[in-house]
Design a protein around this motif. Sequence first.
Motif, PDB file in Angstrom:
ATOM      1  N   GLU A  57      17.465 117.453   7.067  1.00 44.57           N
ATOM      2  CA  GLU A  57      17.837 118.031   5.759  1.00 44.57           C
ATOM      3  C   GLU A  57      18.102 117.088   4.808  1.00 44.57           C
ATOM      4  O   GLU A  57      17.651 117.393   3.577  1.00 44.57           O
ATOM      5  N   ARG A  58      18.488 115.848   5.000  1.00 47.58           N
ATOM      6  CA  ARG A  58      18.599 114.677   4.028  1.00 47.58           C
ATOM      7  C   ARG A  58      17.524 113.783   4.014  1.00 47.58           C
ATOM      8  O   ARG A  58      17.632 112.546   3.540  1.00 47.58           O
ATOM      9  N   GLY A  59      16.405 114.090   4.937  1.00 46.94           N
ATOM     10  CA  GLY A  59      15.194 113.179   4.942  1.00 46.94           C
ATOM     11  C   GLY A  59      15.409 111.948   5.780  1.00 46.94           C
ATOM     12  O   GLY A  59      14.546 111.109   5.588  1.00 46.94           O
ATOM     13  N   ASP A  60      16.249 111.982   6.626  1.00 50.06           N
ATOM     14  CA  ASP A  60      16.438 110.951   7.687  1.00 50.06           C
ATOM     15  C   ASP A  60      15.842 111.214   9.002  1.00 50.06           C
ATOM     16  O   ASP A  60      16.507 112.148   9.776  1.00 50.06           O
ATOM     17  N   TRP A  61      14.498 110.622   9.126  1.00 52.46           N
ATOM     18  CA  TRP A  61      13.798 111.026  10.392  1.00 52.46           C
ATOM     19  C   TRP A  61      13.936 109.740  11.483  1.00 52.46           C
ATOM     20  O   TRP A  61      13.109 109.564  12.182  1.00 52.46           O
ATOM     21  N   ARG A  62      15.006 109.092  11.305  1.00 57.48           N
ATOM     22  CA  ARG A  62      15.105 107.911  12.068  1.00 57.48           C
ATOM     23  C   ARG A  62      15.158 108.254  13.790  1.00 57.48           C
ATOM     24  O   ARG A  62      14.644 107.619  14.682  1.00 57.48           O
ATOM     25  N   ARG A  63      16.252 108.724  13.900  1.00 55.85           N
ATOM     26  CA  ARG A  63      16.612 109.261  15.134  1.00 55.85           C
ATOM     27  C   ARG A  63      15.675 110.150  15.759  1.00 55.85           C
ATOM     28  O   ARG A  63      15.273 109.814  17.005  1.00 55.85           O
ATOM     29  N   VAL A  64      15.106 111.047  15.171  1.00 51.25           N
ATOM     30  CA  VAL A  64      14.016 111.970  15.831  1.00 51.25           C
ATOM     31  C   VAL A  64      12.835 111.120  15.952  1.00 51.25           C
ATOM     32  O   VAL A  64      12.278 111.336  17.309  1.00 51.25           O
ATOM     33  N   PHE A  65      12.358 110.164  15.290  1.00 49.51           N
ATOM     34  CA  PHE A  65      11.228 109.217  15.590  1.00 49.51           C
ATOM     35  C   PHE A  65      11.550 108.371  16.741  1.00 49.51           C
ATOM     36  O   PHE A  65      10.755 108.249  17.949  1.00 49.51           O
ATOM     37  N   ARG A  66      12.663 107.623  16.915  1.00 49.29           N
ATOM     38  CA  ARG A  66      13.222 107.049  17.881  1.00 49.29           C
ATOM     39  C   ARG A  66      13.359 107.793  19.285  1.00 49.29           C
ATOM     40  O   ARG A  66      12.740 107.023  20.388  1.00 49.29           O
ATOM     41  N   LEU A  67      13.801 108.934  19.157  1.00 49.80           N
ATOM     42  CA  LEU A  67      13.768 109.516  20.445  1.00 49.80           C
ATOM     43  C   LEU A  67      12.344 109.863  20.937  1.00 49.80           C
ATOM     44  O   LEU A  67      12.249 109.867  22.209  1.00 49.80           O
TER      45      LEU A  67
END
Length: 379
Positions: free
Chosen positions: A286-296
């Motif tokens: 929702e705030r544009g933070d894709w880091r965790r999703v990409f890392r998983l």
Amino acid sequence: MNKNGHNIRVMAFLLLLGLPLIGIHCAGKPLARYIDFPPTTHYVSHAPFAWPAFIALFLFIAACVGPFILQIVRHRHDSVEASGMRPFPWWGWAGAGFGVAAWIMAWSRFPWFADWQVFTFSPLWFAYIAVVNALSYRRSGHCMLRDRPRHLAGLFALSAAFWWFFEYLNRFVQNWYYDGIGTLTPFQYFLFATLPFATVLPAVMGTHELLATFPRLTAGLASYHPLRIKWPRVTAGATLLAAGAGLAGVGVWPDYLFPLVWLAPLFVITSLQTLTGQPTIFADLERGDWRRVFRLAMAALVCGFFWEMWNYHSQAKWIYSVPYAGRFKIFEMPVLGYAGYLPFGWECAVVASLSHSHFPRAGSDLDGGYHPYMNEVAQ
């Protein structure tokens, strides 16, 4: 455990377990073959390879993954890598040595080891988990094995049940089957399978923790495109209905709906979480933070590479049967099949986040509202 969390577990279990059976029952197919154990009967005849389907699937995967790769490449110099490395711990060296020995035993065929040959897969993954945790400790000073041992032990227990569920879903599509297990009794098969199944979640979540120590891996993704859904509960309800219908049909049309083996559990659980006001692993988007999703996703892909590589020359192994896109294999896996590992990483995190409250350690980062799979760490 809060009441909503318990309700989600119960509802997800009933839907994921029951809908495929309801579907084949309504279609008039015999239930007995879907609960055959050990699962040795082959009754799904898959469609042959088709170039149009292969190309369409390739373009879809490229369209989903490509923009993130380009964003990372553009910002690859924006992040600072970890400094002040610690010595590699002794137990990491022990795990590496054990892993080398296990690999030799898994891929060799010594006559004196024949009775134990089928049990060589699990030692490889116990070694992998130790080494990944050791690398995390070396780079950051933290890892599950040292900081959250009870949580890690809980992941082993949960993982066995988690992967048995995917074995159950596979009965409806038969995209993989096992070779080299014909002499095992049902009880032996259960023991033989449960031990390696128990390593799935610890391996994926340990790899995710290690990848988090490489900021350049997700450079540019901390502030990317926000994903805001205007009516989240309406969307969740529609997604839940669609995923439920797909699960009911997966055994009826396996050639068309087989991707839902990897997607439907994720959709069902996260939709239920949204409908009951619980956070999901996608909250950061929702705030544009894709880091965790990409890392998983990358963590599961890394583990997938090792799963497929170590499976390739094992005596007891799995073999794939995939409709329309079953060519161009890397080890036993068709090349496009590796895309299935991407959402699988999210499913691993969803399940780990549902269960983490059972295994916290006082003073650990599972207390105080922070959870490593549900909240992003500022880097």
